[in-house]
Enzyme design. Structure first.
Site, PDB file in Angstrom:
ATOM      1  N   GLU A   1     -73.232   4.797  22.350  1.00  0.00           N
ATOM      2  CA  GLU A   1     -72.715   3.648  21.594  1.00  0.00           C
ATOM      3  C   GLU A   1     -72.527   4.009  20.120  1.00  0.00           C
ATOM      4  O   GLU A   1     -71.572   3.588  19.482  1.00  0.00           O
ATOM      5  CB  GLU A   1     -73.691   2.465  21.678  1.00  0.00           C
ATOM      6  CG  GLU A   1     -73.711   1.769  22.995  1.00  0.00           C
ATOM      7  CD  GLU A   1     -72.428   1.007  23.268  1.00  0.00           C
ATOM      8  OE1 GLU A   1     -71.355   1.627  23.278  1.00  0.00           O
ATOM      9  OE2 GLU A   1     -72.503  -0.200  23.500  1.00  0.00           O
TER      10      GLU A   1
ATOM     11  N   THR B   1     -64.640  -1.516  18.170  1.00  0.00           N
ATOM     12  CA  THR B   1     -65.870  -2.130  17.664  1.00  0.00           C
ATOM     13  C   THR B   1     -66.129  -1.696  16.220  1.00  0.00           C
ATOM     14  O   THR B   1     -66.530  -2.510  15.377  1.00  0.00           O
ATOM     15  CB  THR B   1     -67.066  -1.761  18.573  1.00  0.00           C
ATOM     16  OG1 THR B   1     -66.795  -2.271  19.871  1.00  0.00           O
ATOM     17  CG2 THR B   1     -68.367  -2.343  18.073  1.00  0.00           C
TER      18      THR B   1
END
Ligand code: HSE
Length: 309
Positions: A128, A181
């Site tokens: 991530e 993101t």
């Protein structure tokens, strides 16, 4: 066991009132991955289908997560990874989390489960970090644990699993535009006004309580976002229109899925969830934007093993 094939599910992070701390696991959409042991002590990505992603291990979220776990466990073998992507990168339903969690889960299984599912979370978070430039766990935790998850604390990491009421459904529309993101985090304010923090805290407590007591009205009353939605809504085509249509169709609440562009709605029962899918798609009639709709119960198991050899 030398080879494992898994289904690694998509997830909805934030769930309106839980920015970076709440997530839930879907069961109708996810990636498939195959991981096999090799004699050579290396981690290589041998096949990627579905989307164009880097093969270099250190540039791939699945590769980076695998490397961090291998560096920790120091096994006497290497691993080959095949990634069959079904979740489009930049979709807001945890594409990178599915890949990163999938590899650490698979490697742990192939090595006889030296770590618990919760202990795998920090390694999946490394993927991530590569994807979003932030070490958030609100997608990887529900992929690995299933259900809803709460990141009670990041330092030290403390993840709590929360089961969902039986009739809770999630409907997601994924408009086919990419919102990274990392970019969606740049539009957020650095500090939050105290009044907004109070409202968010109240709603998050309300949502958790509603989930534990199967109080659907309380779940609905709690689905508001003071932290991210006001700043990110404009990045998402038709966001306000979709949200309003979902609420009019009987959704308990609706908001941005993760960092978008996907939009989610929670509802009680499958019929309402399907009706919401219909009104969501109507919002994109007469636009040039393609979309996918996913209707799902809460996935209580997370990653599923499909085959072992
Ligand atoms: N909590 C993260 C964010 C989730 O909103 O940036 C990204 O999927």
């Amino acid at each position: 066991m030398n080879e494992i094939k898994i289904f690694s599910p998509a997830t909805v992070a934030n769930i309106s009132c839980g920015f970076d701390v709440l997530g839930l696991c879907l069961d109708t959409v996810g990636d498939e991955m195959v991981v096999r042991k090799t004699n050579e002590k290396k981690v290589t990505i041998t096949k990627i289908t579905g989307y164009d992603l880097p093969f270099e291990t250190r540039n791939n979220v699945a590769g980076v997560a695998a490397l961090s776990l291998v560096e920790h466990l120091k096994p006497n073998c290497g691993f080959e990874i095949e990634i069959h992507k079904k979740i489009k990168p930049g979709s807001g339903i945890g594409s990178s989390a599915a890949s990163a969690s999938g590899t650490v889960f698979a490697i742990n299984e192939l090595l006889g489960k030296p770590l618990s599912l919760k202990e795998l979370i920090p390694f999946a978070m490394k993927g991530e970090e590569l994807a979003s430039k932030a070490l958030h766990a609100d997608n990887v935790a529900p992929v690995l644990l299933g259900n809803f998850t709460l990141i009670r604390s990041y330092n030290p990491l403390d993840v709590i699993g929360i089961s969902a009421p039986e009739e809770l459904y999630v409907t997601v529309i994924h408009p086919q535009v990419e919102v990274k993101t990392s970019e969606a985090r740049k539009v957020l304010p650095k500090a939050i006004d105290l009044k907004k923090a109070i409202a968010q805290t109240g709603n998050m407590g309300g949502l958790i309580s509603g989930l534990f007591t199967s109080n659907y009205d309380l779940i609905g009353r709690s689905l508001h976002d003071e932290f991210a939605e006001p700043y990110r809504a404009s990045l998402i085509p038709n966001f306000n229109k979709v949200k309003e249509a979902c609420l009019n169709a009987g959704a308990l609440g609706s908001g941005i899925s993760g960092s978008g562009p996907s939009i989610f709605a929670l509802s009680k029962g499958k019929d309402v969830a399907k009706k919401i899918g219909k009104v969501m798609s109507e919002c994109f009639n007469n636009t040039a934007i393609d979309y996918d709709i996913h209707i799902s119960k809460i996935n209580t198991n997370g990653i599923k093993i499909l085959e072992t050899n």
